[in-house]
Design an enzyme around this catalytic site. Structure first.
Site, PDB file in Angstrom:
ATOM      1  N   HIS A   1      -8.263   5.037  -1.509  1.00  0.00           N
ATOM      2  CA  HIS A   1      -8.492   3.618  -1.192  1.00  0.00           C
ATOM      3  C   HIS A   1      -9.583   3.029  -2.087  1.00  0.00           C
ATOM      4  CE1 HIS A   1     -11.750   4.436   2.191  1.00  0.00           C
ATOM      5  NE2 HIS A   1     -12.311   4.395   1.003  1.00  0.00           N
TER       6      HIS A   1
ATOM      7  N   GLU B   1      -6.111   0.578   2.094  1.00  0.00           N
ATOM      8  CA  GLU B   1      -5.661   1.915   2.442  1.00  0.00           C
ATOM      9  C   GLU B   1      -4.277   2.205   1.841  1.00  0.00           C
ATOM     10  OE1 GLU B   1      -8.632   3.101   3.594  1.00  0.00           O
ATOM     11  OE2 GLU B   1      -7.674   3.992   5.359  1.00  0.00           O
TER      12      GLU B   1
ATOM     13  N   ASN C   1      -8.700   9.307   0.016  1.00  0.00           N
ATOM     14  CA  ASN C   1      -7.263   9.016   0.098  1.00  0.00           C
ATOM     15  C   ASN C   1      -6.827   8.001  -0.968  1.00  0.00           C
ATOM     16  OD1 ASN C   1      -8.478   6.719   0.974  1.00  0.00           O
ATOM     17  ND2 ASN C   1      -7.475   6.633   2.975  1.00  0.00           N
TER      18      ASN C   1
ATOM     19  N   ASP D   1     -16.266  -4.946   1.809  1.00  0.00           N
ATOM     20  CA  ASP D   1     -15.575  -4.529   3.030  1.00  0.00           C
ATOM     21  C   ASP D   1     -16.569  -4.244   4.156  1.00  0.00           C
ATOM     22  OD1 ASP D   1     -16.672  -2.266   1.882  1.00  0.00           O
ATOM     23  OD2 ASP D   1     -14.798  -1.169   1.701  1.00  0.00           O
TER      24      ASP D   1
HETATM   25  C1  F6R Z   1     -17.433   1.049   0.489  1.00  0.00           C
HETATM   26  C2  F6R Z   1     -16.047   1.124   0.033  1.00  0.00           C
HETATM   27  C3  F6R Z   1     -15.288   2.396   0.041  1.00  0.00           C
HETATM   28  C4  F6R Z   1     -16.000   3.521  -0.745  1.00  0.00           C
HETATM   29  C5  F6R Z   1     -15.162   4.768  -0.787  1.00  0.00           C
HETATM   30  C6  F6R Z   1     -15.927   5.933  -1.413  1.00  0.00           C
HETATM   31  O1  F6R Z   1     -17.879  -0.289   0.428  1.00  0.00           O
HETATM   32  O2  F6R Z   1     -15.494   0.125  -0.325  1.00  0.00           O
HETATM   33  O3  F6R Z   1     -14.023   2.173  -0.512  1.00  0.00           O
HETATM   34  O4  F6R Z   1     -16.266   3.073  -2.034  1.00  0.00           O
HETATM   35  O5  F6R Z   1     -14.766   5.149   0.492  1.00  0.00           O
HETATM   36  O6  F6R Z   1     -17.009   6.260  -0.614  1.00  0.00           O
HETATM   37  P1  F6R Z   1     -18.171   7.224  -1.123  1.00  0.00           P
HETATM   38  O7  F6R Z   1     -18.785   6.530  -2.296  1.00  0.00           O
HETATM   39  O8  F6R Z   1     -19.127   7.347   0.023  1.00  0.00           O
HETATM   40  O9  F6R Z   1     -17.509   8.495  -1.514  1.00  0.00           O
END
Ligand code: F6R
Length: 246
Positions: A138, A143, A136, A67
């Site tokens: 995701h 989302e 959340n 992403d």
């Molecule tokens: C990043 C991604 C996001 C993160 C998620 C958790 O490439 O795809 O979905 O994996 O937001 O983020 P952290 O690891 O920073 O808590």
């Protein structure tokens, strides 16, 4: 779906690094889709250390971006691209030709999604996908409320993602949309690892793993994947009703 629980973030990270190495050794030309973010950071450090010590050969692998923030250039320290280059591609000595990431600045974001869908297809699909979980629920930027049948798409980021995402940036940054592989890619990956660490993820992991599967918590889709595993440290697992140790 197996749930593995580790005493510490370090032990969790070791296991994730082991799994990436195992995939590489079983299939040197693996197609890897590895998340950015804080959760896998230590696993990537360990991977890089072991790559140097054990002379691991990543030269036949391909890397697919999961992403990106729409409108954020790759040289911005908060971009997924920047993170992956700093934490993975540079330390592992990965050649640019092996890397396929979303362009957050693409003028035509639908064409960018089609391009990434084609890349995944041409590479023969994703062998190993490693995802983190947002506050959340995701995964990638899928989302809450996302369609389960989607491949790559652009999506409006919800308020939680916009505010939590500020942690990656040096300055307050307007985050409105994300571009991401879809849950269909997640389900079609040959091996899926979801990882989470820390007490702050405990509530969302309980919802993802124990409440009914719902796209209000997109991470819950992992339970539909035939070859998935969730790896948690003890803190992220602390609200699960049924604990299981690794
Ligand atoms: C990043 C991604 C996001 C993160 C998620 C958790 O490439 O795809 O979905 O994996 O937001 O983020 P952290 O690891 O920073 O808590």
């Amino acid at each position: 779906m197996p749930i593995q629980i580790f005493e510490t973030y370090e032990a969790l990270s070791q296991r994730v690094a082991d799994e990436i190495i195992r995939r590489l050794q079983e299939k040197p030309a693996s197609v890897l889709c590895l998340a950015a973010g804080d959760t896998p950071r230590r696993a990537y450090q360990l991977l890089s250390e072991r790559a140097a010590k054990e002379a691991l050969d990543f030269s036949r692998c391909s890397f697919i971006g999961l992403d990106e923030w729409v409108g954020i250039p790759p040289e911005n320290e908060g971009s997924c691209s920047y993170f992956l280059h700093q934490n993975l591609f540079q330390p592992l000595g990965i050649d640019a030709a092996q890397v396929n990431l979303f362009d957050g600045l693409a003028r035509d974001s639908d064409a960018e999604c089609r391009r990434m869908n084609s890349v995944v297809k041409e590479k023969g699909g994703i062998d190993l996908m490693l995802v983190g979980v947002g506050m959340n629920g995701h995964i990638g930027f899928n989302e809450p409320g996302v369609g389960e049948g989607l491949y790559a798409h652009v999506i409006n980021l919800d308020e939680t993602t916009r505010s939590v995402g500020q942690k990656y940036f040096l300055q307050t940054t307007k985050l409105a949309r994300g571009i991401t592989l879809g849950l269909r890619h997640v389900l079609e990956s040959r091996q899926l690892i979801m990882m989470a660490s820390g007490r702050k993820k405990a509530d969302v992991m309980r919802k993802a793993l124990e409440d009914p599967i719902s796209m209000e918590v997109p991470a819950s889709i992992i339970r539909k994947h035939p070859r998935a595993v969730t790896m948690l440290d003890k803190e992220a697992a602390s609200l699960l009703r049924q604990g299981k140790s690794a």
